[in-house]
Structures are given as C-alpha cells and as structure tokens.
Design an enzyme around this catalytic site. Sequence first.
Site, PDB file in Angstrom:
ATOM      1  N   HIS A 251      41.662  36.853  40.721  1.00  0.00           N
ATOM      2  CA  HIS A 251      42.409  36.851  41.977  1.00  0.00           C
ATOM      3  C   HIS A 251      43.553  37.862  41.897  1.00  0.00           C
ATOM      4  O   HIS A 251      44.151  38.042  40.826  1.00  0.00           O
ATOM      5  CB  HIS A 251      42.984  35.464  42.266  1.00  0.00           C
ATOM      6  CG  HIS A 251      41.974  34.366  42.193  1.00  0.00           C
ATOM      7  ND1 HIS A 251      40.882  34.303  43.022  1.00  0.00           N
ATOM      8  CD2 HIS A 251      41.888  33.286  41.376  1.00  0.00           C
ATOM      9  CE1 HIS A 251      40.164  33.228  42.725  1.00  0.00           C
ATOM     10  NE2 HIS A 251      40.757  32.602  41.731  1.00  0.00           N
TER      11      HIS A 251
ATOM     12  N   ARG B 149      34.570  38.729  42.473  1.00  0.00           N
ATOM     13  CA  ARG B 149      33.606  38.354  41.439  1.00  0.00           C
ATOM     14  C   ARG B 149      33.244  39.565  40.585  1.00  0.00           C
ATOM     15  O   ARG B 149      32.833  40.602  41.108  1.00  0.00           O
ATOM     16  CB  ARG B 149      32.338  37.764  42.063  1.00  0.00           C
ATOM     17  CG  ARG B 149      32.496  36.343  42.554  1.00  0.00           C
ATOM     18  CD  ARG B 149      31.150  35.743  42.971  1.00  0.00           C
ATOM     19  NE  ARG B 149      30.576  36.435  44.109  1.00  0.00           N
ATOM     20  CZ  ARG B 149      30.848  36.131  45.380  1.00  0.00           C
ATOM     21  NH1 ARG B 149      31.684  35.153  45.659  1.00  0.00           N
ATOM     22  NH2 ARG B 149      30.277  36.804  46.359  1.00  0.00           N
TER      23      ARG B 149
ATOM     24  N   GLU C 294      46.861  30.086  39.701  1.00  0.00           N
ATOM     25  CA  GLU C 294      46.385  28.707  39.708  1.00  0.00           C
ATOM     26  C   GLU C 294      46.515  28.100  38.319  1.00  0.00           C
ATOM     27  O   GLU C 294      46.860  28.784  37.346  1.00  0.00           O
ATOM     28  CB  GLU C 294      44.928  28.640  40.165  1.00  0.00           C
ATOM     29  CG  GLU C 294      43.965  29.380  39.251  1.00  0.00           C
ATOM     30  CD  GLU C 294      42.572  29.510  39.853  1.00  0.00           C
ATOM     31  OE1 GLU C 294      41.698  28.714  39.464  1.00  0.00           O
ATOM     32  OE2 GLU C 294      42.373  30.403  40.699  1.00  0.00           O
TER      33      GLU C 294
ATOM     34  N   HIS D  48      38.485  34.625  34.844  1.00  0.00           N
ATOM     35  CA  HIS D  48      38.270  33.224  34.508  1.00  0.00           C
ATOM     36  C   HIS D  48      36.956  32.714  35.080  1.00  0.00           C
ATOM     37  O   HIS D  48      36.419  33.258  36.040  1.00  0.00           O
ATOM     38  CB  HIS D  48      39.421  32.355  35.013  1.00  0.00           C
ATOM     39  CG  HIS D  48      39.608  32.408  36.505  1.00  0.00           C
ATOM     40  ND1 HIS D  48      40.307  33.415  37.136  1.00  0.00           N
ATOM     41  CD2 HIS D  48      39.179  31.583  37.494  1.00  0.00           C
ATOM     42  CE1 HIS D  48      40.316  33.204  38.437  1.00  0.00           C
ATOM     43  NE2 HIS D  48      39.627  32.092  38.689  1.00  0.00           N
TER      44      HIS D  48
END
Length: 224
Positions: A6, A101, A24, A81
């Site tokens: 991200h 992605r 996150e 991740h």
Amino acid sequence: MSVQVHPDDQYADESIHKPCGKTECWYILDCEEDAEIIIGHQAQSREEFQQLVNRGEWSKLLQSLKVKKGDFVYVPSGTLHSIGKGIVILETQQSSDITFRLYDYDRVDQEGKKRELHLEQAMAVMTCPHKQVMQDNLKERLKNLESTRLIEGEYFTVYHWKLEGRAQVPLTTGFLLVSVINGMGQIVTKESVSTVKKGDNFIVPATIGEYFVDGDLEMIVSHT
C-alpha cells in the site's frame, strides 16, 4: 492473499488523488501450526529487486515469518505483505483501500484468467531495502486490568487488554475502538449496563463519562 503493498499518504495524494495511503497492523487471533506470513523482502536495492522479480525467484525475494496465536505484526505503508493460509487476524488500519498487487502465485479464476498485477506502482511505493519496525509492548497494570501497548504510531495506537474482575479505565483520548477477542463481561455506566462477549465490537465515545469494565475479557483496543 496476494503479495501486495500500500502507498503512503504522499503518493496517494499526488498520484491517485486519494486522501491517504494505508498503514495497518494485525493481531493473530488464531492460526494453524507452522502458519506463515510474508512481511518485507530481502533485496538490498531496487535493481536487485527488479532482477529477482524478472526471474520469478520469489523464494529468494520475499521474506517469510512464522506466526502463532497472539502475535502482533505492524505493516507500515510501503511494506510488502501477504497473509498465508489458515490465519485469522484482527486488522487495524488507515481508512484506505488502495492496493498494488506484486504477485498472486500465478493463480487463475474459473475462466483461466490471472488477476491484474500492478508491478510498476508496487515497485514505486515499496520500501527498499525493507525496514523492520520495532514494537512497543509497554505493559501497565491498573488493578484488575493488564494493558499492553502493542504499537504507538502516527495513525493509530493499539493495545491488548486482559481483564480479570472490575476496572475503571480513564478515557484519555477522544474515543476507543474495542474488539472482544475472548471472554464475556459488562460495560457499566451511570445510565446503562451492556453485556459484551467474544466477537463483539463497540466504540467507547468521548461523552461516556465515568465507566467500568467488569468480567473476564481479552480485548484489542485502539484509538487515533
């Protein structure tokens, strides 16, 4: 879950015209034995990263980590991740759905098509070389409540609370987001008594006034 990344706030604003990127964190609620996640990569430069991607040498590139129930993982923006199979997590994050992605394990859908990848964007926003962020794990004891601060970051602070009995918890922030991950108990205010149990999520608002938490409870608590 694909291997993804991200962007940070600056990239989201300047390149996608979105209000924020996405940092996150994950609390591992449950997982299979020998479960693994992908967190970061092993390339020391963008040139090395590109070469490993071009050759499809994913095992050399990606950094895996075994996890167990109760582990906590911080995933800042720019961190590659992926969550492996057999893992249940509770995620706290910035309010963003921007995802690039990098690799989807060559999986295909029912029509034989692979999912779209975003190689250029992923490489633009990833952190290289990977940086491991140290976590807080600061413990405090308030009578019957053990509070462990898991992370204190720019976008959120997250705690693990373990309650055995009754405790008055001072509200020192604007609000609290609470997820009950084990046990049963009550939230007691001057106006009401509310029963909470494993799987419940609720907000403690700034206007609550004096309140108590009572019971045998394990909770993940966060605030901005």
